[in-house]
Design a protein around this motif. Structure first.
Motif, mmCIF file in Angstrom:
data_model
loop_
_atom_site.group_PDB
_atom_site.id
_atom_site.type_symbol
_atom_site.label_atom_id
_atom_site.label_comp_id
_atom_site.label_asym_id
_atom_site.label_seq_id
_atom_site.Cartn_x
_atom_site.Cartn_y
_atom_site.Cartn_z
ATOM 1 N N LYS A 77 38.363 -4.214 19.316
ATOM 2 C CA LYS A 77 38.104 -2.668 19.663
ATOM 3 C C LYS A 77 39.060 -1.497 19.220
ATOM 4 O O LYS A 77 38.673 -0.689 18.863
ATOM 5 N N GLU A 78 40.401 -1.952 19.343
ATOM 6 C CA GLU A 78 41.107 -0.738 18.933
ATOM 7 C C GLU A 78 41.027 -0.391 17.612
ATOM 8 O O GLU A 78 41.193 0.660 17.124
ATOM 9 N N ALA A 79 41.086 -1.644 16.572
ATOM 10 C CA ALA A 79 41.025 -1.433 15.201
ATOM 11 C C ALA A 79 39.742 -0.345 14.830
ATOM 12 O O ALA A 79 39.676 0.519 13.960
ATOM 13 N N LYS A 80 38.608 -0.831 15.379
ATOM 14 C CA LYS A 80 37.578 0.035 15.193
ATOM 15 C C LYS A 80 37.638 1.477 15.523
ATOM 16 O O LYS A 80 37.343 2.303 14.892
ATOM 17 N N ARG A 81 38.247 1.486 16.875
ATOM 18 C CA ARG A 81 38.607 2.972 17.399
ATOM 19 C C ARG A 81 39.579 3.710 16.557
ATOM 20 O O ARG A 81 39.565 5.043 16.255
ATOM 21 N N ASP A 82 40.554 2.796 15.953
ATOM 22 C CA ASP A 82 41.607 3.720 15.095
ATOM 23 C C ASP A 82 41.090 3.885 13.679
ATOM 24 O O ASP A 82 42.072 4.436 12.941
ATOM 25 N N GLY A 83 40.035 3.580 13.418
ATOM 26 C CA GLY A 83 39.644 3.503 12.034
ATOM 27 C C GLY A 83 40.273 2.659 11.145
ATOM 28 O O GLY A 83 40.362 2.918 9.782
ATOM 29 N N MET A 84 40.833 1.602 11.482
ATOM 30 C CA MET A 84 41.392 0.481 10.754
ATOM 31 C C MET A 84 40.474 -0.361 10.177
ATOM 32 O O MET A 84 40.846 -0.923 9.275
ATOM 33 N N GLY A 85 39.133 -0.565 10.812
ATOM 34 C CA GLY A 85 38.199 -1.553 10.120
ATOM 35 C C GLY A 85 37.590 -2.140 11.082
ATOM 36 O O GLY A 85 38.007 -2.086 12.325
ATOM 37 N N VAL A 86 36.543 -3.009 10.726
ATOM 38 C CA VAL A 86 35.748 -3.758 11.631
ATOM 39 C C VAL A 86 36.254 -5.213 11.203
ATOM 40 O O VAL A 86 35.783 -5.456 9.993
ATOM 41 N N PHE A 87 36.860 -5.965 12.208
ATOM 42 C CA PHE A 87 37.258 -7.229 11.774
ATOM 43 C C PHE A 87 36.605 -8.474 12.648
ATOM 44 O O PHE A 87 36.021 -8.257 13.663
ATOM 45 N N ASP A 88 36.655 -9.405 11.930
ATOM 46 C CA ASP A 88 35.704 -10.775 12.589
ATOM 47 C C ASP A 88 36.801 -11.138 13.846
ATOM 48 O O ASP A 88 38.108 -11.359 13.662
ATOM 49 N N PRO A 89 36.163 -11.021 14.908
ATOM 50 C CA PRO A 89 37.057 -11.695 16.267
ATOM 51 C C PRO A 89 37.669 -12.906 15.810
ATOM 52 O O PRO A 89 38.939 -13.199 16.269
ATOM 53 N N GLU A 90 37.270 -13.946 15.281
ATOM 54 C CA GLU A 90 37.442 -15.106 15.107
ATOM 55 C C GLU A 90 38.779 -15.329 14.226
ATOM 56 O O GLU A 90 39.973 -15.983 14.349
ATOM 57 N N GLU A 91 38.681 -14.371 13.126
ATOM 58 C CA GLU A 91 39.936 -14.364 12.222
ATOM 59 C C GLU A 91 40.970 -13.485 12.877
ATOM 60 O O GLU A 91 42.089 -13.798 12.574
ATOM 61 N N VAL A 92 40.757 -12.662 13.755
ATOM 62 C CA VAL A 92 41.829 -11.834 14.547
ATOM 63 C C VAL A 92 42.400 -12.890 15.446
ATOM 64 O O VAL A 92 43.551 -12.860 15.779
ATOM 65 N N LEU A 93 41.432 -13.767 16.129
ATOM 66 C CA LEU A 93 41.977 -14.783 17.144
ATOM 67 C C LEU A 93 43.232 -15.993 16.292
ATOM 68 O O LEU A 93 44.230 -16.158 16.971
#
Length: 110
Positions: A77-93
């Motif tokens: 959520k924060e990465a999308k809000r901060d303009g860092m990109g859209v990440f796969d939740p499984e990869e972030v986990l």
């Protein structure tokens, strides 16, 4: 904070990033550069300082229940809000779990 404390934090972050990189599949290493991993570490720290999870009462073993899936969702959520990109939740986990494994490995060294 003293200069040597900043240097120690930088060194700790470098070691954490190295540990995470060593636990990532090759295709993730190509998508998650060091800048993104440092960002994720910052957001993990932000989660712990703002979520209240560290204020929870420990169980009888002195442990606090930490929901890594909630941390990963917060990062996405924060990465999308901060303009860092859209990440796969499984990869972030996977990254969050690797960071937690690294912290756990430090507990054994003390």
């Amino acid at each position: 904070m003293a200069t040597d404390e900043f240097l120690q934090e930088d060194l700790d972050d470098e070691k954490t990033i190295e540990f995470i990189r060593n636990s990532m599949p090759q295709e993730m290493k190509e998508r998650f550069n060091d800048d993104i991993l440092y960002y994720i570490l910052d957001v993990i720290n932000d989660y712990f300082t703002t979520s209240g999870v560290l204020d929870a009462d420990p169980d009888e073993d002195g442990c606090i229940e930490i929901d890594n899936e909630a941390i990963a969702a917060y990062i996405v959520k924060e990465a999308k809000r901060d303009g860092m990109g859209v990440f796969d939740p499984e990869e972030v986990l996977l990254i969050v779990n690797a960071e937690a494994d690294y912290v756990d490995s430090l507990d054994g060294e003390e």
